[in-house]
Structure formats: structure tokens, C-alpha cells
Design an enzyme around this catalytic site. Sequence first.
Site: not given
Ligand code: CAA
Length: 696
Positions: A70, A132
Site C-alpha cells: 500500500a 505491516e
Molecule cells: N508507500 C509509499 N512510499 C514508499 C513505500 C510505500 N509502501 N515503500 C517505499 N516507499 C518510498 C520510500 O519512502 C522512498 O521514497 P524517497 O525516495 O522519496 O525517500 C522510495 O519509495 C524508495 O524506497 P527505499 O529507499 O526504502 O528503497 P529500498 O530499495 O531501500 O527499499 C523496500 C525497498 C524494501 C520495499 C522498502 O521501501 C520498504 O520496506 N518499503 C515498505 C514496505 C512496507 O512496509 N509495505 C507495507 C505497506 S502497508 C500495506 O501494504 C498495508 C496493507 O495491507 C493494505
Amino acid sequence: MAQDVNANDNVVSTAREGAVAVLTLQSGPVNALGTALRQGILAAVEAAEADAAVKAIVLIGGGRMFSAGADITEFGKPQSGISLPDLLNRIEASTKPVVAAIHGNALGGGLETALACHYRVAVPSAKVGLPEVKLGILPGAGGTQRLPRVVGPRKALEVIVGGSPIGAKAAAAMGLIDELAPEESLRAHAIAFAERVVAEGRPLLKIRDRDDKIAEGRENPGLFSEFRQENARKTRGFEAPEACIACIEAACRLPFDEGLAFERAEFQKLVSGTQSAAQRYVFFAERQTAKIPDVPDDTPARPIARVGVIGAGTMGGGISMNFLNAGIPVTIVETKREALDRGLKTIRTNYENTAKKGKLKPEDVETRMGLLTDTLEIEALADCDLIIEAVFEDMGIKKEIFSKLDTIAKPGAILASNTSYLDIDAIAAMTNRPADVIGMHFFSPANVMRLLEVVRGEKTAKDVVATAMQIGRKIGKISVLVGVCHGFVGNRMLAERQREANRLILEGVTPWDVDRVVYEFGLPMGPFTMSDLAGLDIGWSRETNKSQSVRDLLCEQDRRGQKTSAGFYDYDAKRKATPSTVTEEIIAKVAERQGVTRRDATDQEILERTLYPMVNEGAKILEEGKAIRASDIDIVWINGYGWPVYRGGPMFWADTIGLPKVLERLRAYQAEYGDAFKPSALLERLAAEGKGFKDL
Ligand code: CAA
């Protein structure tokens, strides 16, 4: 040949490969499932379903990954377009088989999307997970209902409550991935897989219809309480883990749609709460630390091929391990053979213990030790690109070392000090190359703690700042840039807490009560437990001691902390602490001598008096420009001192209380205890303007 039917849609493109429609997600760096992408997927799936020539659908991520889930930035805002749970139900209901093709990451809603597909293929390097819980929420798009139906409740608990991603091979072993694809040909493999499904007339496997794996949860409901107990320490204070467990229990108990409704309600509660707001804030705050206004991202870093470490004590050893772990050779220097051997032995023992726990291959112990060169000659550091001094906190010794390094180090080498308090500018002034000098303050144990305070001196060059920040990240740390001041960000604020904790015990609050309040707030330990752990005799000696503070008197009685089985507390052979009457007597004696009036304090007062001065000091740090942003201070406290992440760091926490309230209490304490509580000008201004640190 591929036929492009939907080239204009910029978030999902559809290509036709024979009878297979390949839907490629291409939204931003991580395919976050924001409104546009959800709508794009919906339209593309419906179009493919409506197209009689299409027999199967492949969903694949463009760019670096399948999807990071998400769009976190949309939480807390009114939703527009189809919701993720509804979209996933729609995909699952497709009359044509949908195959998820996973590379990079499929996390959170990304994995939930894959779980709504009928089949999943992935490359071995892919990572899948439901992180999450780390954002203070739960997988709210069916993840808590679908995952247990695939892997069973036990594994689902580990994956969902643990929140750590798992590799595709392990996921395949659990039945979460149907087939592994070669790294270089995921797309082709997924298309061939889809064609096979069609050719063989395989059924549309809907996870919602499965209930073989969840039977265990009904037959053995005790597994949930066991899990709760096993994880009680890790989950202490957090709301989301319990909600996750309740949802998985519901998955085993309720029909699928009722389970989904239960999950939805739990998700809504969490997403609108303070803990989740704090944890989402921390997610972005961590990423912010890398951004330095006057040092652009593309500032070229200096290459670091070999690191020198001066001092093989606890800090020097731990610091060296970080680089060895990252495959960077280290030369470690000591003045005496004995100390050097002791240091090397500790490093080896640490690695061997990790190997015994199965967390390191035995051969890797030798590989890492093989990268380490030990020497008694500081001149051996001549070929190092980065030299980190980690000797005692003694300015005289540090100055001597840096003037020597100036004559030894090669041109362009970065000279860093691991001091936790001292003036980097004064140290830099001992060299003819102050632009190459910087602070790299690691936290103990340095091979474990994630925080690295990078201390920028007045003359430190920008590329030296960029290099120190980057090398920190390379060795797995969170680098936070701070300015030169006594104790930098972390220890400067800690000193405030320590001072007030010491004043409270003289007034008659027991050390155990202070520790309890701080622990119950969510920190891993209170100030007195922490002092006992660190050792009360740091910087103390019988000869020079004149002040006769509580600490001095404890040390005089050989109560020097855990290492002597007695400090503020008494310790048994298993290091279990019990309150000590000896300590209470010493405190009473000192209080009497100093004429301190003994009185009671409520838990609320203990909390305010120990933590509000920290917030106030944080505000002064911002005022003085010693931290770039309030969120950097929060990241220091979360990663260096175990501030509970669900409270978002001291500055975020102060915002949740409201700065006018914090200000009012500081003023009241100032009237009673003097200027240690004098509110900073920044705090006064923000409170007057109705703003918080978040608005800076
Ligand atoms: N939503 C919005 N923005 C996100 C995002 C997300 N889920 N995940 C990453 N981003 C953004 C980061 O903030 C970053 O933005 P900036 O470049 O502006 O700083 C950009 O995307 C790149 O991310 P990273 O620098 O973290 O990239 P990475 O390659 O080092 O890591 C990743 C990639 C492992 C996917 C890491 O970004 C991460 O852990 N993301 C979050 C994953 C997460 O927690 N997902 C669950 C979301 S909640 C959900 O899905 C709820 C549901 O059930 C409905």
C-alpha cells in the site's frame, strides 16, 4: 510477437503474448499501490477478462520490484477509487487464471495482491513478506486471512507478527510460491506457466476456498497463547502484534468473508491510532536522515578499500567487526601486545558464538578474521582510506594521536574519531588537514547497535561527510548527521535525563521507581539499570574522587555495577537485579548532607521530570543547528537508546502531548528547581504559534 494494447496507461501496461495478457505495474520506484495503480490494475484486469482472445493473465512488476505494498502516504487520508481489499477480491474472482510473477520485493499489500492471484511464481532472489506490523498496522487487504490458509496458522504468526521478509526459496518451501523461475527470464517463465495452466485445464485456485491448513488453529487453539507468551518481550507495549494474532485466530474460526470484515475493523482501529502514526513517521524519518541540504545525493564519495582502527578495546573491536562483516579489510592497532591479543580474541569469540547459533557459516568466521590485520605500529595505517580512532575519552591522548596520524595517513584519507563527547574541531586542529577530520560515534555494542552519529566539524569537507554517511549505511547502520557540541545529540540529551533522575532519588524517589516508570513508558531500561550495566566507575577513581555523590559512595564500596554484582541494585549469579537497602541508605545520607527535602513524586512527575528536559534539550539542539531536523533526533533516540518506536521519538512524542502542555510543565518545574528547566526559545515560539516540531 507482443502486441501492446494499453500503451497509454502509464501505471499499468498490458502486452499480449499469445493468449496471455501480461500486466506490468510501473508506478514510482516501488510500485506502491496508491489510487492510480489500484485503478490501473482494475481496468487492466477487467479489460483482459473482457477480451475473448485472452485465456490467462500475468501480473508482473516493472522496474526494481513487484510491489512494496500500500502507499503509506495515503494512510489517514480519505480514500479515493477502489480499495485494495475490494481490488484483490475482484482479482481473485477473475474467471481467467491470474499468475503473479515476483521479483525484487512483494511486501505488504504487494504480497497480498500475489495471494489474491491464483498462482505465484518468483525468482530465487525475490523477497516476500507482510511487514505491516512494523508500521503499527496489520495486513489489511486479506493477508491475515489468506496467508494462514496457505502456510498454516503457526507460520502465518511468524511471518505476520515477526514482519521480516523471507526469501523466495523459503517461501516456495512453505507453499507460498508455486514455482521458482530463473533470475533472468521471469516474464517468459510466468507466461509459459500461465499457458500450462490453460493447456492443462488447471482450476482457478482461490486461497479463500482452502481450509485444510487452518484446521490446526481450530484443533489446537492453545498455539496462539503459546505464541503470545513466547513473544511477550519483543511485543511489549505494541498494539499491532496482538491485533495480528487476533486476526489469524479469526481466520481459523470464521468463514472467509467474516474473517475479512474482522480484519478490516482491526485495521481501521490501528491505522487511526497514535502508535501507527508514530511508526509510519519513523519509516519516513529513517529515510530522511540521508538527505543533507548542502551535500547533494550525487556528491562523489571517497573510495574506502581499507579501514584502520586505533584501539582494540570493546569499541575498537566492535567497530572493526562492522567493516569485516561488510568484506572491508581492517588494520587494527594497539600499543601493547597483550591488549591487542585480548581484543582479537574477543572478536573471534563473538564470531564463533554467532556461528554456534547458526547465524554465520563456520568458514565465514575465518574469512572475516582473514580480513583483519593486527599491529603494534601505528605507521601501518599509512595505506588506510579511513582511520577511526577508538581510544579512551581523553582529549590529550586523542590530540596526540591525530597529530601523529597527520604525518602517517596518506593524502585524502579520512581521519575519524569515535569520541562520544569531545570537540571534533579541537581534534581536527591538531592536523594540517581539518577538512579530512570527522566524528564517527558508534554506540555500544558497536557491532550490534544500528545508530551512527556522524559528527560534522566546522571545517569537514562535504565529500568527507558524504563518505562517512554512505560507509555507515554500507555497514548496516543508520547514519545521522550531527554538529559539534558536548555529547552531540544522543548523549547531550541523555545527560538531562540522568541529572533529573539523580535529583529525584535525593528527594526520596527510589531508583527502582524511576527505572520502573521509564521502563513502563517503553524504554528497554531505566537510568539506574543503565548505569549499572555501563559500570559506575567510568571516569571515577578513588584518588581523585572528592565530590561524594551517590555514585562515588557506591564505587567506594566496590558497588561498581553489574560487573561487581552490585551497583544501585544487587545482582545474583544470573544477573537478576534486586533493590538494595545499602543503596537506599547511601542515598539518604547524601540527601541529608546536601539538605535535600525528602518528598514523594507521582509516576507522572517522574516521567515529566526525566523526559521533558530531554525534549527541551532537543529543541536547543535544533535552535543551534546541531541536528538538521527534529526527526533526526528521534532516529538517534530510537536506534541508539531504544526509545519505543511506537512513541515515535522524543520530539514526535512531545508533539503528541502538545507543546503548550510541555512548556507549561517545564515552566512549573523551572519555578521549583531552577534554570535546568528553562524552556528553549524554540519551544516557546512553537507553542505560541500553535505548532509542533513536525512543522519545522
Ligand atoms: N508507500 C509509499 N512510499 C514508499 C513505500 C510505500 N509502501 N515503500 C517505499 N516507499 C518510498 C520510500 O519512502 C522512498 O521514497 P524517497 O525516495 O522519496 O525517500 C522510495 O519509495 C524508495 O524506497 P527505499 O529507499 O526504502 O528503497 P529500498 O530499495 O531501500 O527499499 C523496500 C525497498 C524494501 C520495499 C522498502 O521501501 C520498504 O520496506 N518499503 C515498505 C514496505 C512496507 O512496509 N509495505 C507495507 C505497506 S502497508 C500495506 O501494504 C498495508 C496493507 O495491507 C493494505
